[in-house]
Structures are given as C-alpha cells and as structure tokens.
Write a protein that holds these residues in place. Structure first.
Motif, PDB file in Angstrom:
ATOM      1  N   ALA A 185       0.823  -1.206   0.000  1.00 46.75           N
ATOM      2  CA  ALA A 185       0.000   0.000   0.000  1.00 46.75           C
ATOM      3  C   ALA A 185       0.860   1.261   0.000  1.00 46.75           C
ATOM      4  O   ALA A 185       0.509   2.255  -0.648  1.00 46.75           O
ATOM      5  CB  ALA A 185      -0.944  -0.015   1.197  1.00 46.75           C
TER       6      ALA A 185
ATOM      7  N   ARG B 251      -4.948  -0.354  -5.147  1.00 47.76           N
ATOM      8  CA  ARG B 251      -4.823  -1.454  -4.169  1.00 47.76           C
ATOM      9  C   ARG B 251      -5.837  -2.549  -4.477  1.00 47.76           C
ATOM     10  O   ARG B 251      -5.539  -3.732  -4.347  1.00 47.76           O
ATOM     11  CB  ARG B 251      -5.002  -0.941  -2.742  1.00 47.76           C
ATOM     12  CG  ARG B 251      -3.823  -0.117  -2.241  1.00 47.76           C
ATOM     13  CD  ARG B 251      -3.871   0.118  -0.736  1.00 47.76           C
ATOM     14  NE  ARG B 251      -5.165   0.538  -0.246  1.00 47.76           N
ATOM     15  CZ  ARG B 251      -5.592   1.801  -0.188  1.00 47.76           C
ATOM     16  NH1 ARG B 251      -4.787   2.794  -0.592  1.00 47.76           N
ATOM     17  NH2 ARG B 251      -6.792   2.095   0.274  1.00 47.76           N
TER      18      ARG B 251
ATOM     19  N   LEU C  91      -3.526  -5.423  -5.228  1.00 46.52           N
ATOM     20  CA  LEU C  91      -3.437  -6.190  -3.984  1.00 46.52           C
ATOM     21  C   LEU C  91      -4.716  -6.956  -3.665  1.00 46.52           C
ATOM     22  O   LEU C  91      -4.765  -7.693  -2.702  1.00 46.52           O
ATOM     23  CB  LEU C  91      -3.097  -5.264  -2.805  1.00 46.52           C
ATOM     24  CG  LEU C  91      -1.801  -4.471  -2.914  1.00 46.52           C
ATOM     25  CD1 LEU C  91      -1.644  -3.553  -1.714  1.00 46.52           C
ATOM     26  CD2 LEU C  91      -0.606  -5.415  -3.054  1.00 46.52           C
TER      27      LEU C  91
ATOM     28  N   GLU D  21      -7.377  -5.713  -2.512  1.00 44.20           N
ATOM     29  CA  GLU D  21      -8.086  -5.134  -1.369  1.00 44.20           C
ATOM     30  C   GLU D  21      -9.440  -4.655  -1.876  1.00 44.20           C
ATOM     31  O   GLU D  21      -9.559  -4.191  -2.990  1.00 44.20           O
ATOM     32  CB  GLU D  21      -7.315  -3.953  -0.773  1.00 44.20           C
ATOM     33  CG  GLU D  21      -6.069  -4.347  -0.034  1.00 44.20           C
ATOM     34  CD  GLU D  21      -5.383  -3.138   0.605  1.00 44.20           C
ATOM     35  OE1 GLU D  21      -5.976  -2.044   0.649  1.00 44.20           O
ATOM     36  OE2 GLU D  21      -4.244  -3.303   1.038  1.00 44.20           O
TER      37      GLU D  21
END
Length: 157
Positions: free
Chosen positions: A35, A78, A82, A84
C-alpha cells in the motif's frame, strides 16, 4: 522454473503475461507492491499531473481536494493490484460524467504514468503495472468513444 507442457497440436504456446514479482511480507502471492508503494506512485503521479499543460487543467476542473482524490485512486490501485476491497467506484461513469475527458488524452496520461513508474519502481514491477494501466486506459478510451454514439459506417446521414 517449472517447464510448461507442450501446447496441443495446432495451438501456439501461451505466452505468460508479465506478472508483478517479489511479493512483500503480508501481500498476496505474485504482487511486489504494498500500500505504501502504491500511495507513493499515486502521489508522485498527481504532482506531475498538476504541472502538465494538458492534463493539469482537466483535473483542476474536477479535483478540489487532492489528498482525498489521491486516497481514492490509491484505493483503486490497491483493489486492482493487492485485491483489497476498499474501492467501490465506477471509473467509466466518472470519466464520462466529467464532460471534458477525451479519448485522445489517454496517451499523455499513460506516458506520464509510465515515466513515474519507471522512476519509482524496479523495472519488472514498473512494466507489469504499466501493462495493467494500459489495459485500463484502453478500456476507458474505448468506453468514452462509444459514449459519443455509434460511428456512421454506412456513409449516409
């Protein structure tokens, strides 16, 4: 490295897409970014955007709170990188609603983003993120073109 099986007869071997290497601690497998790195790239990119002669005025018309905008875009990345789930926006709807975003602006946007990625990240990571950004940029550009209506392919009114 694991050897890939031969493709079935008549099919070309698949070229694996460039992936994001070197997973940081706590990040999902296959992702070299965390992040903090994403936030750094986003902040650096938007600092450049504000100085850009074409992109700066477009963004200035819509962004009053730069830290909030950067936080939202970092959440987008993100989510994309990722996995997220902190972003719930609709980039196509936002770009359409802006009214002054044109498909021809995406090459400048992507060139600027690529330059920031190259400065901020190791080359393999920069290339992989750039590939993702270019896919997203193509989609937005095509969506904005389609939003203007269907092209007249018959030659008449």
């Amino acid at each position: 490295m694991e050897q890939q099986p031969d493709p079935p007869p008549g099919r070309a071997p698949e070229t694996p897409p460039e992936t994001l290497p070197a997973t940081p601690p706590g990040a999902p497998p296959g992702t070299p970014l965390d992040a903090e790195a994403i936030a750094r790239v986003v902040a650096t990119f938007y600092a450049e955007v504000r100085r850009h002669p074409t992109l700066g005025p477009v963004f200035a018309r819509h962004v009053a709170d730069w830290p909030a905008h950067e936080a939202r875009i970092a959440a987008f990345w993100r989510n994309a990188i990722l996995r997220e789930r902190g972003y719930d926006g609709n980039p196509m709807a936002v770009h359409r609603a802006a009214g002054n975003v044109r498909p021809g602006m995406f090459p400048a946007w992507l060139a600027l983003f690529d330059a920031v990625l190259a400065r901020e990240l190791p080359p393999p990571t920069a290339r992989a993120w750039s590939a993702l950004a270019h896919r997203i940029g193509r989609g937005l550009s095509l969506g904005l073109q389609a939003y203007g209506g269907m092209p007249n392919l018959r030659g008449g009114p």
